[in-house]
Design a protein around this motif. Structure first.
Motif, PDB file in Angstrom:
ATOM      1  N   VAL A   1      20.479  -3.432  13.675  1.00  0.00           N
ATOM      2  CA  VAL A   1      20.303  -2.007  13.931  1.00  0.00           C
ATOM      3  C   VAL A   1      21.300  -1.603  15.004  1.00  0.00           C
ATOM      4  O   VAL A   1      21.282  -2.146  16.109  1.00  0.00           O
ATOM      5  CB  VAL A   1      18.859  -1.709  14.426  1.00  0.00           C
ATOM      6  N   ARG A   2      22.196  -0.694  14.638  1.00  0.00           N
ATOM      7  CA  ARG A   2      23.139  -0.198  15.643  1.00  0.00           C
ATOM      8  C   ARG A   2      22.488   0.996  16.339  1.00  0.00           C
ATOM      9  O   ARG A   2      22.683   2.137  15.955  1.00  0.00           O
ATOM     10  CB  ARG A   2      24.460   0.220  14.987  1.00  0.00           C
TER      11      ARG A   2
ATOM     12  N   GLY B   1      20.824  17.620  29.264  1.00  0.00           N
ATOM     13  CA  GLY B   1      19.814  17.300  28.258  1.00  0.00           C
ATOM     14  C   GLY B   1      20.368  16.273  27.293  1.00  0.00           C
ATOM     15  O   GLY B   1      21.521  16.382  26.868  1.00  0.00           O
ATOM     16  N   TYR B   2      19.562  15.275  26.950  1.00  0.00           N
ATOM     17  CA  TYR B   2      20.012  14.219  26.037  1.00  0.00           C
ATOM     18  C   TYR B   2      19.012  14.203  24.890  1.00  0.00           C
ATOM     19  O   TYR B   2      17.895  13.704  25.030  1.00  0.00           O
ATOM     20  CB  TYR B   2      20.022  12.892  26.803  1.00  0.00           C
ATOM     21  N   ILE B   3      19.391  14.823  23.787  1.00  0.00           N
ATOM     22  CA  ILE B   3      18.392  15.044  22.738  1.00  0.00           C
ATOM     23  C   ILE B   3      18.844  14.491  21.391  1.00  0.00           C
ATOM     24  O   ILE B   3      20.021  14.155  21.205  1.00  0.00           O
ATOM     25  CB  ILE B   3      18.062  16.553  22.593  1.00  0.00           C
ATOM     26  N   GLY B   4      17.917  14.438  20.463  1.00  0.00           N
ATOM     27  CA  GLY B   4      18.212  13.919  19.128  1.00  0.00           C
ATOM     28  C   GLY B   4      16.911  13.500  18.461  1.00  0.00           C
ATOM     29  O   GLY B   4      15.895  13.354  19.130  1.00  0.00           O
ATOM     30  N   PRO B   5      16.967  13.313  17.140  1.00  0.00           N
ATOM     31  CA  PRO B   5      15.734  12.982  16.411  1.00  0.00           C
ATOM     32  C   PRO B   5      15.168  11.604  16.781  1.00  0.00           C
ATOM     33  O   PRO B   5      15.839  10.834  17.471  1.00  0.00           O
ATOM     34  CB  PRO B   5      16.172  13.005  14.944  1.00  0.00           C
ATOM     35  N   ASN B   6      13.969  11.302  16.330  1.00  0.00           N
ATOM     36  CA  ASN B   6      13.342  10.003  16.584  1.00  0.00           C
ATOM     37  C   ASN B   6      14.268   8.882  16.128  1.00  0.00           C
ATOM     38  O   ASN B   6      14.875   8.961  15.063  1.00  0.00           O
ATOM     39  CB  ASN B   6      12.016   9.856  15.822  1.00  0.00           C
ATOM     40  N   GLY B   7      14.363   7.862  16.958  1.00  0.00           N
ATOM     41  CA  GLY B   7      15.163   6.694  16.592  1.00  0.00           C
ATOM     42  C   GLY B   7      16.661   6.901  16.745  1.00  0.00           C
ATOM     43  O   GLY B   7      17.449   6.061  16.323  1.00  0.00           O
ATOM     44  N   ALA B   8      17.079   8.004  17.376  1.00  0.00           N
ATOM     45  CA  ALA B   8      18.515   8.317  17.501  1.00  0.00           C
ATOM     46  C   ALA B   8      19.239   7.369  18.454  1.00  0.00           C
ATOM     47  O   ALA B   8      20.440   7.165  18.335  1.00  0.00           O
ATOM     48  CB  ALA B   8      18.688   9.758  17.973  1.00  0.00           C
TER      49      ALA B   8
ATOM     50  N   HIS C   1      21.736   8.803  14.980  1.00  0.00           N
ATOM     51  CA  HIS C   1      22.159   7.481  14.519  1.00  0.00           C
ATOM     52  C   HIS C   1      23.109   6.795  15.512  1.00  0.00           C
ATOM     53  O   HIS C   1      24.127   6.253  15.124  1.00  0.00           O
ATOM     54  CB  HIS C   1      22.836   7.584  13.141  1.00  0.00           C
ATOM     55  N   GLY C   2      22.765   6.904  16.791  1.00  0.00           N
ATOM     56  CA  GLY C   2      23.523   6.197  17.816  1.00  0.00           C
ATOM     57  C   GLY C   2      24.860   6.801  18.170  1.00  0.00           C
ATOM     58  O   GLY C   2      25.628   6.204  18.913  1.00  0.00           O
TER      59      GLY C   2
ATOM     60  N   VAL D   1      15.823  22.517  14.695  1.00  0.00           N
ATOM     61  CA  VAL D   1      17.197  22.927  15.015  1.00  0.00           C
ATOM     62  C   VAL D   1      18.154  21.797  14.653  1.00  0.00           C
ATOM     63  O   VAL D   1      19.184  22.001  13.998  1.00  0.00           O
ATOM     64  CB  VAL D   1      17.350  23.276  16.519  1.00  0.00           C
ATOM     65  N   ILE D   2      17.775  20.597  15.057  1.00  0.00           N
ATOM     66  CA  ILE D   2      18.652  19.452  14.798  1.00  0.00           C
ATOM     67  C   ILE D   2      18.702  19.123  13.305  1.00  0.00           C
ATOM     68  O   ILE D   2      19.773  18.879  12.753  1.00  0.00           O
ATOM     69  CB  ILE D   2      18.193  18.242  15.634  1.00  0.00           C
ATOM     70  N   ALA D   3      17.549  19.155  12.658  1.00  0.00           N
ATOM     71  CA  ALA D   3      17.514  18.866  11.224  1.00  0.00           C
ATOM     72  C   ALA D   3      18.452  19.811  10.484  1.00  0.00           C
ATOM     73  O   ALA D   3      19.236  19.409   9.622  1.00  0.00           O
ATOM     74  CB  ALA D   3      16.086  19.011  10.701  1.00  0.00           C
ATOM     75  N   ARG D   4      18.402  21.075  10.872  1.00  0.00           N
ATOM     76  CA  ARG D   4      19.260  22.068  10.233  1.00  0.00           C
ATOM     77  C   ARG D   4      20.732  21.789  10.527  1.00  0.00           C
ATOM     78  O   ARG D   4      21.586  21.894   9.656  1.00  0.00           O
ATOM     79  CB  ARG D   4      18.870  23.447  10.760  1.00  0.00           C
ATOM     80  N   MET D   5      20.981  21.381  11.765  1.00  0.00           N
ATOM     81  CA  MET D   5      22.349  21.080  12.169  1.00  0.00           C
ATOM     82  C   MET D   5      22.940  19.997  11.260  1.00  0.00           C
ATOM     83  O   MET D   5      24.083  20.082  10.836  1.00  0.00           O
ATOM     84  CB  MET D   5      22.314  20.582  13.611  1.00  0.00           C
ATOM     85  N   TYR D   6      22.131  18.978  10.942  1.00  0.00           N
ATOM     86  CA  TYR D   6      22.637  17.919  10.075  1.00  0.00           C
ATOM     87  C   TYR D   6      22.737  18.349   8.630  1.00  0.00           C
ATOM     88  O   TYR D   6      23.657  17.948   7.928  1.00  0.00           O
ATOM     89  CB  TYR D   6      21.786  16.655  10.217  1.00  0.00           C
TER      90      TYR D   6
END
Ligand SMILES: Nc1ncnc2c1ncn2[C@@H]1O[C@H](COP(=O)(O)OP(=O)(O)OP(=O)(O)O)[C@@H](O)[C@H]1O
Ligand SMILES: [Mg+2]
Length: 334
Positions: free
Chosen positions: A43-44, A60-67, A238-239, A322-327
């Motif tokens: 897992v990277r 701010g350091y944000i991102g989806p679960n497991g990012a 994803h890192g 917001v992030i989901a839409r961004m991707y």
């Protein structure tokens, strides 16, 4: 050299306090794929992240679960050793000199306490006073300030395990600050807190940054935390670092939708009004999405006109959407 002399000699005193260059963390995970089969996968978690944070910034350091957010924070504190890349915090390599770094940073993991579970809150603070060799006057001054601003007076003699989540979190934040750290990492410090406690924690952090120029790296799923505290936000997925800029800029990339929550007198088919689309119906309650940049007023007026309206509220898009839409809108990276 004394601690003070080391600090003064630090060439980074006024420049970048946190420096990451191509930082990586790879985990080897064994997974059962059958009764006797195990497969090794890699897992990277952090996949080549570079950024710098200057003294006094609140990021701010944000991102989806497991990012890979918590993994980054753990490397920044020295708990985890990077698999690759370069990392410096206050000029120190965290995993090599974890103890020396510990005197200059503070950490709060919202999911886990650093306090002694069975001891009264004040005993944890006394232990930290000794562990970090905080000068007596400094300790008393910092403790007094935290007790007052975080409203801990009545809790000092209570064993940590008896504290509510919000009380414990405030206790943890105080614990992270008794030794005057230059950098504070907060990994979901408002998770599970009620609105009043969240506001209190945010106000405290804002004052801390304004008065002492403490550098703050804040991980959260609550966009409101970021709105209140951070001029700069970094998004990882994803890192990888996929955005570094202002929060307003992020909204421009991801022009989200707002949600209108409508309570009707009774159950009805999905509401049909111009400018909004029905997204969910549950009994007499309905959810309608409309562009974040549009005004809610004409939509509300149309609903009030044509439907038996009881109550209504507008919800801002949360960080996840917001992030989901961004991707969804971003072309996939090579
Ligand atoms: N000790 C570990 N061993 C193996 N895999 C790990 C370990 N720690 C984290 N991971 C994996 O690394 C990835 C990143 O995890 P991390 O905890 O950094 O995510 P996060 O961004 O903090 O997510 P969340 O928002 O859920 O807290 C995930 O896929 C996770 O499963
Ligand atoms: Mg995490």
């Amino acid at each position: 050299m004394t601690e003070e002399a080391i600090r003064t000699a630090d060439p980074l005193r006024t420049g970048d306090l946190i420096e990451l260059d191509g930082l990586e963390k790879v985990f080897d995970v064994r997974r059962r794929t059958g009764p006797l089969r195990r497969e090794k996968t890699r897992v990277r978690a952090v996949d080549g992240i570079s950024f710098t944070v200057s003294r006094g910034e609140m990021v701010g350091y944000i991102g989806p679960n497991g990012a890979g957010k918590s993994t980054t924070v753990k490397m920044l504190t020295g708990i985890l050793t990077p698999s690759g890349g370069r990392l410096r915090v206050a000029g120190i390599d965290p995993s090599r000199e974890r103890t020396r770094l510990a005197r200059r940073i503070g950490v709060v993991f919202g999911q886990r306490t650093t306090l002694w579970w069975d001891l009264p809150l004040i005993d944890s603070y006394r232990l930290m006073h000794r562990m970090y060799r905080i000068p007596d006057a400094r300790y008393r001054q910092n403790l007094e300030r935290c007790v007052e601003l975080l409203d801990l007076g009545a809790l000092l003699d209570v064993p940590v395990r008896q504290l509510s989540l919000g009380q414990r979190m405030r206790g943890d934040i105080a614990a992270a600050l008794l030794h005057d750290p230059e950098v504070l990492y907060l990994d979901e410090p408002t998770i599970g807190l009620d609105v009043v406690s969240k506001a209190k924690v945010r106000e405290f952090l804002r004052d801390l940054n304004a008065e002492r120029a403490t550098t703050v790296l804040l991980t959260t799923h609550d966009l409101t935390d970021i709105e209140h505290l951070c001029n700069r936000v970094m998004v990882i997925d994803h890192g990888r670092l996929v955005y570094d800029g202002t929060l307003a800029g992020l909204h421009e990339i991801a022009p989200g939708e707002r949600i209108l929550v409508v309570d009707l007198e009774h159950r009805l088919p999905p509401i049909e009004v111009a400018g909004a689309r029905p997204v969910r119906v549950e009994g007499p309650r309905q959810w309608l999405a409309f562009p974040a940049s549009a005004s809610a007023a004409p939509i509300v007026a149309a609903i009030a006109d044509g439907y038996p309206l009881v109550d209504l509220s507008v919800r801002e898009p949360d960080i996840e959407s917001v992030i989901a839409r961004m991707y969804a809108e971003r072309p996939t990276a090579p």
